[in-house]
Design a protein around this motif. Structure first.
Motif, short mmCIF file in Angstrom:
data_model
loop_
_atom_site.label_atom_id
_atom_site.label_comp_id
_atom_site.label_asym_id
_atom_site.label_seq_id
_atom_site.Cartn_x
_atom_site.Cartn_y
_atom_site.Cartn_z
N THR A 1 0.35 97.55 2.04
CA THR A 1 -0.98 98.01 1.64
C THR A 1 -1.48 97.13 0.50
OG1 THR A 1 -0.14 99.53 -0.03
CG2 THR A 1 -0.34 100.39 2.23
N ILE A 2 -2.75 97.28 0.17
CA ILE A 2 -3.30 96.57 -1.00
C ILE A 2 -2.51 96.93 -2.25
CG2 ILE A 2 -5.25 96.54 -2.59
CD1 ILE A 2 -7.12 96.48 -0.24
N GLY A 3 -2.24 98.22 -2.43
CA GLY A 3 -1.54 98.65 -3.63
C GLY A 3 -0.15 98.06 -3.73
N GLU A 4 0.57 98.05 -2.62
CA GLU A 4 1.93 97.49 -2.63
C GLU A 4 1.92 96.02 -3.01
OE1 GLU A 4 4.21 100.11 0.80
OE2 GLU A 4 2.84 98.52 1.41
N TYR A 5 1.00 95.26 -2.41
CA TYR A 5 1.06 93.82 -2.64
C TYR A 5 0.48 93.41 -3.99
CZ TYR A 5 1.49 88.91 -1.70
OH TYR A 5 1.87 87.60 -1.78
N ALA B 1 0.73 95.09 -6.63
CA ALA B 1 1.78 95.42 -7.59
C ALA B 1 2.82 94.32 -7.66
CB ALA B 1 2.43 96.76 -7.23
N VAL B 2 3.14 93.72 -6.51
CA VAL B 2 4.08 92.60 -6.49
C VAL B 2 3.54 91.45 -7.32
CG1 VAL B 2 5.11 90.82 -5.03
CG2 VAL B 2 5.14 93.19 -4.28
N GLU C 1 1.20 91.47 -9.66
CA GLU C 1 1.06 91.81 -11.08
C GLU C 1 2.42 91.80 -11.79
OE1 GLU C 1 -0.98 95.51 -10.71
OE2 GLU C 1 -2.96 94.56 -10.54
N ALA C 2 3.48 92.07 -11.06
CA ALA C 2 4.82 92.03 -11.65
C ALA C 2 5.26 90.61 -11.99
CB ALA C 2 5.83 92.66 -10.70
N HIS C 3 4.53 89.63 -11.46
CA HIS C 3 4.88 88.23 -11.70
C HIS C 3 3.75 87.49 -12.42
CE1 HIS C 3 8.62 88.47 -9.43
NE2 HIS C 3 7.97 89.30 -8.63
N ALA C 4 3.06 88.22 -13.28
CA ALA C 4 2.06 87.65 -14.20
C ALA C 4 0.84 87.08 -13.49
CB ALA C 4 2.70 86.58 -15.10
N PHE C 5 0.45 87.71 -12.39
CA PHE C 5 -0.81 87.35 -11.74
C PHE C 5 -1.89 88.38 -12.05
CE2 PHE C 5 2.00 84.88 -8.96
CZ PHE C 5 1.26 83.73 -8.77
N LEU C 6 -3.11 87.89 -12.21
CA LEU C 6 -4.28 88.74 -12.27
C LEU C 6 -4.95 88.70 -10.90
CD1 LEU C 6 -6.40 90.44 -13.82
CD2 LEU C 6 -7.56 88.28 -14.37
#
Length: 258
Positions: A168-172, A174-175, A177-182
């Motif tokens: 889903t949008i939320g799942e991906y 979150a991935v 954002e966990a690696h310093a992406f905006l």
């Protein structure tokens, strides 16, 4: 553009001639990339490099990687001027950072999304952009359900055969954002996709769904393919055309400073 995690023996000829919609439908997401002359761009899961060539034509210094040596060989024969190599997106590393990373119809083959995000983040300069499109939540659900039902009807346990990652949008997000992406854009949308010819479903299963049939006898496979077609025909064979129930996830993100 696909990069299967468990079976990289792609049929490059079939891919180019019967599944060429994969790269043709990538033009929209390519427009989000907007490659500029002189930029360094990495194309992850480049397949036979049709979109890699378009990025290079914009003047970018382009590198294409794909897990399949056969797909890379086809890409090199078509575009000998391109920098293409068989690489695993989980482990690819570069000493010279890229301004952008692009991927079309490949990330759904890579179930370890965090490992891919590490690669993308490591490849990008701070402020560099990541633009990708791949299968989203419930992509090809009708095809998968019909295939699993037919397998089970013939005594094959369907569990554990699905090779794909359709978040889903939320799942991906979150991935990432966990690696310093905006994350600056995230879209999930339906894209019913025509398949070529009367054999469209069979060609698709041969090319995209081999993991479902690794232990299925040739005789059973023929029967199962027929049953999948019969189950899908009422809703997915329209005016003489097979239509696959594609759903895509499209994202744009920027690498932030750590």
């Amino acid at each position: 553009m696909n990069q299967p995690a468990s079976n990289n023996q792609w049929q490059a000829d079939t891919y180019d001639h019967k599944l060429d919609f994969v790269s043709k439908l990538g033009s929209d997401v390519l427009s989000l990339l907007q490659p500029q002359p002189g930029e360094r761009v990495l194309d992850i899961g480049c397949g036979t490099a049709d979109l890699t060539a378009k990025i290079a034509a914009a003047g970018a210094d382009t590198v294409g990687i794909d897990l399949s040596p056969e797909m890379i060989a086809r890409g090199r024969s078509k575009y000998p001027h391109l920098n293409l190599s068989a690489q695993n997106a989980y482990t690819y590393r570069t000493a010279q950072p890229f301004d952008a990373v692009f991927s079309n119809a490949a990330l759904h083959w890579m179930k370890d999304a965090h490992a891919v995000a590490v690669t993308v983040a490591g490849a990008l300069r701070t402020g560099g952009r990541f633009v990708a499109e791949f299968g989203g939540y419930r992509n090809v659900a009708a095809l998968v359900n019909a295939t699993e039902a037919a397998l089970e009807a013939h005594g094959y346990d369907p569990q554990g055969r699905n090779p794909w990652y359709f978040p889903t949008i939320g799942e991906y997000t979150a991935v990432l954002e966990a690696h310093a992406f905006l994350v600056t854009l995230a879209q999930h949308f339906e894209r019913p996709t025509p398949l070529q010819g009367e054999s469209g479903i069979r060609d698709w299963l041969d090319m995209m769904a081999d993991d479902f049939f690794y232990d299925v006898s040739a005789e059973d496979k023929t029967v199962i393919y027929r049953e999948v077609e019969e189950q899908l025909r009422p809703e997915h064979y329209l005016q003489g055309q097979w239509i696959a129930d594609y759903r895509r996830l499209r994202v744009c993100a920027v690498k932030m400073a750590n």
